[in-house]
Design a protein around this motif. Sequence first.
Motif, PDB file in Angstrom:
ATOM      1  N   ALA A  54      24.551  51.250  33.380  1.00 55.24           N
ATOM      2  CA  ALA A  54      23.108  51.288  33.649  1.00 55.24           C
ATOM      3  C   ALA A  54      22.773  50.542  34.934  1.00 55.24           C
ATOM      4  CB  ALA A  54      22.336  50.669  32.480  1.00 55.24           C
ATOM      5  N   HIS A  55      21.953  51.173  35.768  1.00 55.24           N
ATOM      6  CA  HIS A  55      21.501  50.495  36.992  1.00 55.24           C
ATOM      7  C   HIS A  55      20.445  49.451  36.623  1.00 55.24           C
ATOM      8  CE1 HIS A  55      19.614  49.910  40.950  1.00 55.24           C
ATOM      9  NE2 HIS A  55      20.808  50.227  41.420  1.00 55.24           N
ATOM     10  N   SER A  56      20.382  48.378  37.418  1.00 55.85           N
ATOM     11  CA  SER A  56      19.431  47.277  37.142  1.00 55.85           C
ATOM     12  C   SER A  56      17.975  47.747  37.062  1.00 55.85           C
ATOM     13  CB  SER A  56      19.510  46.229  38.250  1.00 55.85           C
ATOM     14  OG  SER A  56      20.757  45.616  38.241  1.00 55.85           O
ATOM     15  N   GLY A  71      24.470  46.940  36.944  1.00 58.15           N
ATOM     16  CA  GLY A  71      24.741  46.460  38.304  1.00 58.15           C
ATOM     17  C   GLY A  71      24.058  47.271  39.367  1.00 58.15           C
ATOM     18  N   ASP A  72      24.472  47.041  40.621  1.00 63.85           N
ATOM     19  CA  ASP A  72      23.958  47.859  41.726  1.00 63.85           C
ATOM     20  C   ASP A  72      24.887  49.058  41.894  1.00 63.85           C
ATOM     21  OD1 ASP A  72      26.180  46.937  43.149  1.00 63.85           O
ATOM     22  OD2 ASP A  72      25.029  45.754  44.584  1.00 63.85           O
ATOM     23  N   SER A  73      24.574  49.908  42.869  1.00 65.23           N
ATOM     24  CA  SER A  73      25.327  51.156  42.940  1.00 65.23           C
ATOM     25  C   SER A  73      26.804  50.916  43.271  1.00 65.23           C
ATOM     26  CB  SER A  73      24.681  52.122  43.928  1.00 65.23           C
ATOM     27  OG  SER A  73      24.377  51.469  45.113  1.00 65.23           O
ATOM     28  N   LYS A  94      20.912  61.049  39.155  1.00 66.91           N
ATOM     29  CA  LYS A  94      22.030  62.008  39.207  1.00 66.91           C
ATOM     30  C   LYS A  94      23.105  61.656  40.237  1.00 66.91           C
ATOM     31  CE  LYS A  94      23.018  66.922  39.245  1.00 66.91           C
ATOM     32  NZ  LYS A  94      22.513  68.194  39.725  1.00 66.91           N
ATOM     33  N   PHE A  95      22.690  61.167  41.430  1.00 67.28           N
ATOM     34  CA  PHE A  95      23.732  60.927  42.434  1.00 67.28           C
ATOM     35  C   PHE A  95      24.718  59.851  41.953  1.00 67.28           C
ATOM     36  CE2 PHE A  95      20.753  57.637  43.999  1.00 67.28           C
ATOM     37  CZ  PHE A  95      21.626  56.579  44.228  1.00 67.28           C
ATOM     38  N   MET A  96      24.251  58.917  41.125  1.00 61.86           N
ATOM     39  CA  MET A  96      25.161  57.876  40.614  1.00 61.86           C
ATOM     40  C   MET A  96      26.136  58.491  39.603  1.00 61.86           C
ATOM     41  SD  MET A  96      22.880  54.442  40.393  1.00 61.86           S
ATOM     42  CE  MET A  96      21.908  53.936  41.801  1.00 61.86           C
ATOM     43  N   GLY A  97      25.618  59.416  38.767  1.00 59.67           N
ATOM     44  CA  GLY A  97      26.492  60.134  37.830  1.00 59.67           C
ATOM     45  C   GLY A  97      27.521  60.952  38.597  1.00 59.67           C
ATOM     46  N   THR A 160      27.103  51.508  50.644  1.00 60.73           N
ATOM     47  CA  THR A 160      26.002  51.149  49.747  1.00 60.73           C
ATOM     48  C   THR A 160      25.171  50.083  50.454  1.00 60.73           C
ATOM     49  OG1 THR A 160      27.036  49.283  48.618  1.00 60.73           O
ATOM     50  CG2 THR A 160      27.549  51.476  47.757  1.00 60.73           C
ATOM     51  N   SER A 161      24.068  49.689  49.812  1.00 64.78           N
ATOM     52  CA  SER A 161      23.214  48.679  50.435  1.00 64.78           C
ATOM     53  C   SER A 161      23.944  47.333  50.536  1.00 64.78           C
ATOM     54  CB  SER A 161      21.910  48.528  49.651  1.00 64.78           C
ATOM     55  OG  SER A 161      22.191  48.305  48.297  1.00 64.78           O
ATOM     56  N   SER A 162      25.027  47.171  49.756  1.00 65.30           N
ATOM     57  CA  SER A 162      25.728  45.880  49.795  1.00 65.30           C
ATOM     58  C   SER A 162      26.780  45.810  50.897  1.00 65.30           C
ATOM     59  CB  SER A 162      26.378  45.586  48.437  1.00 65.30           C
ATOM     60  OG  SER A 162      27.382  46.550  48.174  1.00 65.30           O
ATOM     61  N   VAL A 210       9.738  54.298  46.735  1.00 64.24           N
ATOM     62  CA  VAL A 210       9.361  53.014  46.122  1.00 64.24           C
ATOM     63  C   VAL A 210       9.338  51.914  47.197  1.00 64.24           C
ATOM     64  CG1 VAL A 210      10.021  51.246  44.411  1.00 64.24           C
ATOM     65  CG2 VAL A 210      10.378  53.674  43.903  1.00 64.24           C
ATOM     66  N   HIS A 211      10.405  51.815  47.964  1.00 67.11           N
ATOM     67  CA  HIS A 211      10.530  50.713  48.930  1.00 67.11           C
ATOM     68  C   HIS A 211       9.678  50.900  50.175  1.00 67.11           C
ATOM     69  CE1 HIS A 211      14.059  50.058  46.353  1.00 67.11           C
ATOM     70  NE2 HIS A 211      13.904  48.784  46.686  1.00 67.11           N
ATOM     71  N   GLU A 212       9.436  52.156  50.573  1.00 68.59           N
ATOM     72  CA  GLU A 212       8.661  52.348  51.810  1.00 68.59           C
ATOM     73  C   GLU A 212       7.199  51.929  51.618  1.00 68.59           C
ATOM     74  OE1 GLU A 212       8.029  56.225  53.507  1.00 68.59           O
ATOM     75  OE2 GLU A 212       7.644  57.124  51.548  1.00 68.59           O
ATOM     76  N   SER A 233      13.970  40.886  49.887  1.00 69.35           N
ATOM     77  CA  SER A 233      13.731  42.337  49.960  1.00 69.35           C
ATOM     78  C   SER A 233      15.029  43.141  50.001  1.00 69.35           C
ATOM     79  CB  SER A 233      12.847  42.672  51.154  1.00 69.35           C
ATOM     80  OG  SER A 233      13.495  42.329  52.346  1.00 69.35           O
ATOM     81  N   HIS A 234      14.870  44.432  49.674  1.00 65.89           N
ATOM     82  CA  HIS A 234      15.986  45.384  49.679  1.00 65.89           C
ATOM     83  C   HIS A 234      15.996  46.074  51.050  1.00 65.89           C
ATOM     84  CE1 HIS A 234      18.394  48.895  48.475  1.00 65.89           C
ATOM     85  NE2 HIS A 234      18.786  48.175  47.443  1.00 65.89           N
ATOM     86  N   PRO A 235      17.187  46.408  51.579  1.00 66.42           N
ATOM     87  CA  PRO A 235      17.217  47.021  52.921  1.00 66.42           C
ATOM     88  C   PRO A 235      16.634  48.427  53.004  1.00 66.42           C
ATOM     89  CG  PRO A 235      19.433  46.835  52.006  1.00 66.42           C
ATOM     90  CD  PRO A 235      18.532  46.109  51.078  1.00 66.42           C
ATOM     91  N   GLU A 236      16.132  48.976  51.880  1.00 68.50           N
ATOM     92  CA  GLU A 236      15.392  50.239  51.945  1.00 68.50           C
ATOM     93  C   GLU A 236      13.936  49.999  52.341  1.00 68.50           C
ATOM     94  OE1 GLU A 236      15.885  52.285  48.188  1.00 68.50           O
ATOM     95  OE2 GLU A 236      18.055  52.266  48.388  1.00 68.50           O
ATOM     96  N   CYS A 237      13.527  48.716  52.478  1.00 68.91           N
ATOM     97  CA  CYS A 237      12.172  48.387  52.943  1.00 68.91           C
ATOM     98  C   CYS A 237      12.130  48.504  54.472  1.00 68.91           C
ATOM     99  CB  CYS A 237      11.808  46.943  52.567  1.00 68.91           C
ATOM    100  SG  CYS A 237      11.655  46.641  50.798  1.00 68.91           S
ATOM    101  N   SER A 250      21.338  44.015  48.639  1.00 70.54           N
ATOM    102  CA  SER A 250      21.368  45.028  47.571  1.00 70.54           C
ATOM    103  C   SER A 250      20.762  44.406  46.313  1.00 70.54           C
ATOM    104  CB  SER A 250      22.814  45.434  47.292  1.00 70.54           C
ATOM    105  OG  SER A 250      23.466  44.397  46.575  1.00 70.54           O
ATOM    106  N   THR A 251      20.555  45.214  45.284  1.00 67.40           N
ATOM    107  CA  THR A 251      19.935  44.668  44.074  1.00 67.40           C
ATOM    108  C   THR A 251      20.762  43.504  43.501  1.00 67.40           C
ATOM    109  OG1 THR A 251      20.899  46.540  42.898  1.00 67.40           O
ATOM    110  CG2 THR A 251      18.594  46.702  43.423  1.00 67.40           C
ATOM    111  N   SER A 252      22.091  43.646  43.496  1.00 69.07           N
ATOM    112  CA  SER A 252      22.904  42.549  42.933  1.00 69.07           C
ATOM    113  C   SER A 252      22.930  41.341  43.863  1.00 69.07           C
ATOM    114  CB  SER A 252      24.329  43.021  42.648  1.00 69.07           C
ATOM    115  OG  SER A 252      24.277  43.970  41.628  1.00 69.07           O
ATOM    116  N   TYR A 296      12.135  57.971  38.498  1.00 74.57           N
ATOM    117  CA  TYR A 296      13.414  58.589  38.093  1.00 74.57           C
ATOM    118  C   TYR A 296      14.224  57.616  37.233  1.00 74.57           C
ATOM    119  CZ  TYR A 296      12.015  61.453  42.081  1.00 74.57           C
ATOM    120  OH  TYR A 296      11.308  62.232  42.945  1.00 74.57           O
ATOM    121  N   MET A 297      14.368  56.388  37.711  1.00 77.01           N
ATOM    122  CA  MET A 297      15.144  55.402  36.944  1.00 77.01           C
ATOM    123  C   MET A 297      14.467  55.139  35.595  1.00 77.01           C
ATOM    124  SD  MET A 297      17.879  54.127  38.443  1.00 77.01           S
ATOM    125  CE  MET A 297      18.660  53.961  40.038  1.00 77.01           C
ATOM    126  N   LYS A 298      13.133  55.063  35.626  1.00 72.03           N
ATOM    127  CA  LYS A 298      12.412  54.707  34.399  1.00 72.03           C
ATOM    128  C   LYS A 298      12.343  55.869  33.401  1.00 72.03           C
ATOM    129  CE  LYS A 298      11.196  50.339  34.936  1.00 72.03           C
ATOM    130  NZ  LYS A 298      12.207  49.823  35.850  1.00 72.03           N
TER     131      LYS A 298
END
Length: 344
Positions: A54-56, A71-73, A94-97, A160-162, A210-212, A233-237, A250-252, A296-298
Amino acid sequence: MANKWSATALFDRLSHVSLGGSTCLYSLETCEKMVPLINEILELKERQDAIILAHSYVSPEILVTVADAVGDSYELSLKAKQATEKTIVFAAVKFMGETAKLLNPEKQVLIPSQKNGCSLADSITQSQVKQLRSEYPDHTFVCYINTTAEVKAECDVCVTSSNVTQIVSQIDNDKIYFLPDRLMGQNLVNELAEKGVKKEVKYWDGTCYVHEDYDPELVAYIRQKHPKAAIVSHPECSESVVALSDYVGSTSQMMNYVKEHEADQYFLLTECGLTSRLQTEVPNKQFIGSCSMCKYMKSNTLDGILQTLKEPESAININIDQRIQKKARSCIDAMFDYNQPIKR
Ligand code: 13P
Ligand code: SF4
């Protein structure tokens, strides 16, 4: 035999979770309703030799009870790579799956939610990448993990973002095409410049919806209202939000920063699932600011996970064309090779 949850134990774990305000989101009654689903999932998961990743960002009742790994991706792709179970149930998007399936073509990978898109992964197609490659034949194509398997199949290395800055810095080509996140691309350009790494980076025009949405005015307002709060902040901002932040990751990485940093108050500029997760793991720290949710996550729910285990045919069963599988897998393997070589 799986351990069983009681409503009081669950309420105890979730009693610090609030969104934005200070009111707990969970009552003992809601926990009483969730516990039978949770216990049935735990039993079925064991019986069917399934692992739940499960993603965070997914709901806390999933993270604290039925998830085997959260965790994070990047971390989840490592967990997927190491999984020994017959089935992977991926509570995320889906992309994580697809990444889990690319790493485990012989396993069944199921996605419990039908609404499993991602505004970044949906922003670019395989034929658009082919077109870009013909326009920029000298560039190394770097894709964010938030892309479809078809898009990964056309790219040289996944990030990944990490690890994006670390990997791009190591690429032996000063011409990079980064896709699909424009905001992460701009942050990458700034980070490379800060590190003195000279690269010409072009990027695609996708964004995470979400981040933009976070803007520098909001950050300035929080800074003024809560001068002691650490802003993370997350680097998608956007780069203007990142520039005003105390830490970016990254989230983690954000989560570890909060756990290790001395501040008592935090404003996290990311999907609020991460804030909820931290409220359960570090209840002594305070989280302020607004809540932005990824629809999507929710859309992952306990009901959906239970249904997936009961009737796997009702879930999304990830299948990837053999030719795509081979090419996309080498794009992901290139990331592991750059990042930290692990045994395959
Ligand atoms: P992480 O790589 O930090 O898990 O981010 C994935 C994501 O979808 C962020 O919106
Ligand atoms: Fe995609 Fe944004 Fe949702 Fe992450 S938060 S899954 S990038 S839409």
